[in-house]
Design an enzyme around this catalytic site. Structure first.
Site, PDB file in Angstrom:
ATOM      1  N   CYS A  62      -3.630   3.137   4.501  1.00 13.77           N
ATOM      2  CA  CYS A  62      -3.158   3.096   5.804  1.00 13.77           C
ATOM      3  C   CYS A  62      -2.290   1.977   5.894  1.00 13.77           C
ATOM      4  CB  CYS A  62      -4.087   3.144   6.902  1.00 13.77           C
ATOM      5  SG  CYS A  62      -4.995   1.334   7.000  1.00 13.77           S
ATOM      6  N   ALA A  65      -3.911  -1.448   5.874  1.00 14.02           N
ATOM      7  CA  ALA A  65      -4.080  -1.867   4.383  1.00 14.02           C
ATOM      8  C   ALA A  65      -2.955  -2.526   3.731  1.00 14.02           C
ATOM      9  CB  ALA A  65      -4.548  -0.818   3.768  1.00 14.02           C
ATOM     10  N   ARG A  96      -9.853  -5.915  -3.016  1.00 14.04           N
ATOM     11  CA  ARG A  96      -8.634  -5.800  -3.911  1.00 14.04           C
ATOM     12  C   ARG A  96      -8.773  -6.876  -5.263  1.00 14.04           C
ATOM     13  NH1 ARG A  96      -3.388  -7.771  -2.072  1.00 14.04           N
ATOM     14  NH2 ARG A  96      -1.615  -6.631  -3.114  1.00 14.04           N
ATOM     15  N   HIS A 195       3.869  -2.866   4.442  1.00 11.90           N
ATOM     16  CA  HIS A 195       4.413  -3.860   3.853  1.00 11.90           C
ATOM     17  C   HIS A 195       5.432  -4.355   4.594  1.00 11.90           C
ATOM     18  CE1 HIS A 195       2.998  -1.526   0.127  1.00 11.90           C
ATOM     19  NE2 HIS A 195       2.091  -2.262   0.412  1.00 11.90           N
TER      20      HIS A 195
END
Ligand code: CFM
Ligand code: HCA
Length: 542
Positions: A62, A65, A96, A195
């Site tokens: 999503c 994230a 991660r 991002h």
């Protein structure tokens, strides 16, 4: 008896679509492509960065994230505070495998999971007071340089004003930069929107804050490198050896001060273009720092990228140093790849990862003599597939970017669709300067299968039909693929491995893949199609 069938990419596409209702099949057909692209030929269009069809079990994550987990998460000395239910905080906490090393005197909050732990009553009565208290608590405990606040889905739905809270607390503290990200999970079709939101806020609230320029020669920023499994450490080792000064990594093992000083670099080197291109563009627009595309996945790619950096600075001292480093590092790499190749040559791989790794790792597999028969991105945009020639003159001004604009069309405004060599020449003759970067399609073999936003059904079908020697994706795919009797390598977290970047990373990767594709263990288990064989497939190039 077992029937051996040969499948071409066209057959595979048909097989994958067969089970869908007609409307779904029509949509998916536009995201499954038989690769025709070459260096010289523009790639056929693939539909990417669009909403996953409801009902399909996507591999995507999503927006939250992409913002909290991916871009800001690896920063070690900013308190990353999640405003939302604890599950969201836990999900983006260390899974991660982004590594940090703050040295002996630096701050490192990576082991902490900061959350407001929203409950039902906060949803009903509002969570701003709770957020305020959490920011205060983090400040009192740690006195960090910065506190970043991240909104999860419920926050957007109930309308908590996280930006107002951040502003108020920043003014109250005076010595701590507090800023917020409206990165609710539903904001976009994937991590990608996250991002963009992260990039905008980092640029607005952090970059440019430190006025004093850091010392050093050949100053660069390394954008889009997140130090997964220590990749960034290996790249920094090589930079250091070459005498290149890395001012700021966005954002593996990064610090508040690195972001705040990024405007002092002379060049931005973009590793993962998908996640950070916005910052690269904004640094260029606002501070005149040009960017080049680099790739440190693969020994050849690393050498090429170092040469590209040296060539940019054009200084003989650096050029010679870089050549000396490559000459020193390569023999070990070549010795291992020559050995490994005797066992890996001709083996096949499939790769379905985020928005850049499917492309970058293609080079590493090529170095081992392996062939990628199918690959794709979870959330790449068309430019990540096709590559782009960017004309700086036509770029949107940094200040005019706003978060609401993050839709499918945003890319078309920023980049021109891929052009033929003739078109490029004509434009270059007309005075345009191009910035080139490669996409996945031109690097993949002709006749391979490129699939955007692969889902669970298609992943299993691909493996069942083509039985690659290795399948690469993420944790959600890991065990379903292994149950089919095919080795699976996580190319997000690297399982427990890495680094895979740079020279030492290439050696690690060769050895790991050799171990996986040549292990006998897989032959001891029976996949469903082996228990009741109807047919078994073999991929043939068209
Ligand atoms: Fe860039 Fe990444 Fe990737 Fe990415 Fe990611 Fe990642 Fe990835 Mo997972 S920033 S696009 S959003 S290279 S977290 S370090 S592995 S999906 S291919
Ligand atoms: C994310 C992070 C992720 C997930 C990887 C996976 C990562 O997108 O939320 O599914 O295994 O690299 O950690 O991409």
């Amino acid at each position: 008896t077992k029937k051996v069938v040969q499948f071409t990419a066209t057959d595979i596409k048909e097989e994958l679509l067969k089970k869908y209702p007609p409307k779904v099949a029509r949509k998916r057909a536009k995201q499954i492509m038989i690769n025709e692209a070459t260096e010289a030929e523009p790639a056929p269009e693939i539909v990417a960065n669009v909403r996953t069809i409801p009902g399909i079990i996507t591999m995507r994550g999503c927006t939250y994230a992409g913002c909290k987990g991916v871009i800001m998460g690896p920063t070690r000395d900013i308190v990353n505070l999640v405003h939302g239910p604890i599950g969201c905080s836990f999900y983006a906490w260390l899974t991660r495998r982004n590594q940090t090393d703050a040295g002996t005197d630096g701050e490192n909050y990576m082991p902490y999971c900061f959350s407001t732990d929203m409950q039902d009553q906060d949803i009903i009565f509002g969570g701003e007071k709770k957020l305020e208290a959490a920011i205060q608590e983090a400040y009192d405990l740690f006195h960090p340089k910065g506190i970043a606040v991240f909104a999860t889905c419920p926050v957007g739905l109930i309308g908590d004003d996280i930006h107002a809270v951040a502003k108020k607390m920043k003014a109250q503290f005076g010595d701590c930069n507090v800023f917020a990200f409206s990165c609710e999970g539903y904001k976009g079709v994937s991590q990608s929107a996250g991002h963009h939101i992260a990039n905008n806020q980092v640029f607005t609230h952090l970059v440019g804050e430190n006025e004093v320029a850091p010392e050093g020669e050949y100053k660069i920023n390394l954008l889009g490198e997140y130090n997964i499994g220590g990749d960034g450490f290996e790249i920094d080792r090589v930079f250091k050896k070459c005498g290149i000064t890395n001012i700021a990594t966005f954002s593996g093992n990064s610090s508040y001060d690195q972001f705040a000083s990024a405007q002092h670099a002379d060049l931005s080197c973009v590793m993962c273009h998908r996640s950070i291109n916005y910052v690269a563009d904004m640094l260029e627009t606002k501070y005149g720092i040009p960017w080049i595309k680099v790739n440190f996945i693969g020994a050849e790619a690393t050498a090429k990228s170092l040469r590209k950096i040296a060539e940019y600075f054009g200084d003989k001292k650096l050029i010679d140093r870089v050549e000396a480093v490559i000459a020193e590092e390569m023999p070990e790499v070549l010795a291992v790849s020559e050995d490994v190749k005797t066992r890996t040559n001709g083996k096949t791989a499939m790769m379905f990862v985020g928005g850049s790794r499917a492309h970058h790792y293609n080079e590493l597999f090529q170095e081992m003599g392996m062939k990628t028969i199918s690959a794709g991105y979870e959330f790449g945009h068309r430019d990540d597939y096709e590559g782009r020639q960017v004309i700086p003159d036509l770029k949107v001004d940094a200040d005019s970017r706003n978060i609401e604009e993050i839709t499918v069309v945003a890319d078309e405004k920023l980049y021109n669709p891929r052009k033929t060599p003739e078109e490029i020449k004509a434009l270059e003759d007309a005075g345009y300067e191009f910035k080139h970067y490669d996409g996945l399609n031109p690097d993949m073999d002709k006749g391979s299968i490129i699939i955007d936003d692969l889902n669970q059904y298609e992943a299993e079908k691909l493996v069942e039909l083509l039985k690659p020697d290795i399948f690469c994706a993420g944790i959600k795919e890991k065990f379903s693929i292994q149950k089919l009797g095919v080795p699976m390598k996580q190319l997000h977290s690297y399982d427990s491995g890495g680094p895979y970047a740079g020279f030492k990373g290439a050696v690690n990767f060769y050895k790991e893949i050799d171990r996986l594709v040549n292990s006998k263990v897989w032959s001891y288990m029976k996949a469903p199609w082996q228990e009741s064989p109807e047919l078994t497939g073999k991929f043939v190039w068209e």
